[in-house]
Each structure stands twice: as C-alpha cells, then as structure tokens.
Design an enzyme around this catalytic site. Sequence first.
Site, PDB file in Angstrom:
ATOM      1  CG  LEU A 144      -1.699   1.268   1.482  1.00 49.40           C
ATOM      2  CD1 LEU A 144      -2.733   1.514   0.399  1.00 49.40           C
ATOM      3  CD2 LEU A 144      -2.342   1.236   2.865  1.00 49.40           C
ATOM      4  CG  ASP A 145       2.561   4.883   2.390  1.00 45.62           C
ATOM      5  OD1 ASP A 145       3.737   4.932   1.967  1.00 45.62           O
ATOM      6  OD2 ASP A 145       2.050   5.783   3.077  1.00 45.62           O
TER       7      ASP A 145
END
Length: 333
Positions: free
Chosen positions: A3-4
Amino acid sequence: MGLDPGIDHMLVMKAVDSIHAKGGKVRELISLCGGLPDPAAADNPLRYKFSWSPRGVLVAACAGAIHVEKGETLTVAPGSLLQSAEASKRFPTMRLEALPNRDSVKYKEIYGVPDVTTLCRGTLRYEGWSNVMHALQCLQLLDQQPIDNATASQSWAKFMQYRLNANTTNSDELKQSLTAFLTENQVKDVTAAVDAVVWLGLLEDTPLSSPAAMDSLCTVLQERLAFQDGEKDMVPMYHSVLGELPDGSMERHTSRLLAFGTPGGDSAMAATVGYTTAAAVELILRGDVSRTGVMTPVTEDLYTPILKRLRELGVTYTESIEEYKYSLYTLNN
C-alpha cells in the site's frame, strides 16, 4: 510493493509521467496515506485501533521528518513530530490530520522531480490522535529505556505518581496533577488528553507488563485498541501532483483511494497490501518483468499492469486532472 510504499508510488508516477510527457515540470507533490479504523469503529479517545503490534506506530511517532515547502527544506526534529500535525481537508467528510513522514526529500530523485518546490509524503490520522500521543510522550510513555525508579515500575498509579511528582496514588488526585502537568507542558487539548489517559487505565493500581514504559504502554494499547468482532478498518490515500506546462499553464493531478475492510473477511490493509504484492508476483511469473534486482514500482511497465489488475481485484481509486487554481503549500488544503 504494498500500500504505502507501493500503490502510492504507482499513482504518483502515473501523474508525474503524464506531466513530463507534455514537456512539463512537477512543481508540487503531496502524498498522504493512513491505516485507520472506519468511522464507526473509531470509538475511543485516540480515534485509532491496532491490527498489528503497536510498537512500530509508537517508534514512528518519535521519529523526525524532512520535507520541502515553498522551496524551503523543513526539518522536524526527532521527538517533535506529533506537534507538527495539521488538520487535513483532503477527505472533506472526515476530520483528519496529517503529519510529515520521515525523509520526503529523497523522493526528488526517486520520482524524478528535481524542480519541485513543495514535496511531502505524510501520514493521515483522525483529528486528536497527535494531541493524545503528544501527552503520552510528555509523560515519557514513549521511552524505550527501562523506567529509572523501581517503585514507579510496580504499577501505573505509582508510575504516574513518580512522573507527576504527586504525593498520592489516588486516581482523582492524580487526575488533578495530570491536568496541571499537561497544561504546563503546553498540550493543546488537555481535557481530551486527560480523558484518554483515564480511559486507558493509566491512573489505576494495575501492574506494568515491562520495566520499559513503551513496552508496558504497547500491552495496554494492544488490549484496549483492538478491533472487535464486526468492526472494520479503513485506508485513505490521497495524492496531488501539480505540473507547470511549457506554455506556462498549470494542471493538478489528484487521486484518491478509500478502502474499507470486510467484517469477518479481509481487512482493507490486508487487501491493499496483499493484492498489490500478488499482482507484482503475477507479472514476474508470466515473464513480463525482464529486469532483475530490487526495484521501486515507478516505471510504466510496472505501474500500468499492476494498477489495472488492482481494479480487477476491487481495489479502486479516482483520478482527475484540472486546471491549476491554488497552490498546495501545506498538508491541509
């Protein structure tokens, strides 16, 4: 490739490459993301819940950060991050705050944006989280070293008595001392911080789980801030990339991702991280990736098929391009 970092790199680079393809230069770049409980589950004074060990979150809260704003490189010293939080209107229906996340400056090179004047990668939380965490920091509850007083390490009430220099372990009197202490330490919302400390049970005569304050706090947070049956998490992600084109005009590329977990099924964090990783594995297994070594997904041959696959798997996002109207100089616009 999660995701991040992961989806954030790909959505940012899709916008950056679009601007560069028109002969433009990227002037401002904001990238924000957070893993949160969905609004219905954010029912505690910290507006937060953990689906993993809290220690990483606490350590990150003590870190410093560096980012660029209006051409000036700004540094947030370690220990001061929580005081730098700003209200964010990136998702207008939710009251969120944003904090800069570690070293944003290195992404000038990673993203290929040497002409950028504002650049910040940041973390999203619900409003009030940083205030409470700052209060816990002032109480030295984010310290990783053993508590330097044997009596103070016996129970939370004794720890608070020691930290507040109080004459009693009575919870009502400790609460008064706590209010005065947090006021003296310039905590913004003292009432909310005191309510959180009381709700966490940190004025009670219960034993600490570890000689180290942070480890003991982690135990409390893992018990008090756990997701309950039927609750779900949420992932908000926002990007804004401002480009200046050769004719002097400006355009702003915006993307938003808002994912929710499924009670009894995948969490939003598990889906956004897991599907992204799996989509990359598919590319490799099909032989569609010819390069070898460790790579960041900032090239079109990676981000285009992976983002397409994510949409097929139900991880969706919105994108827009509009004429530039105002400058993104802070995290809260």
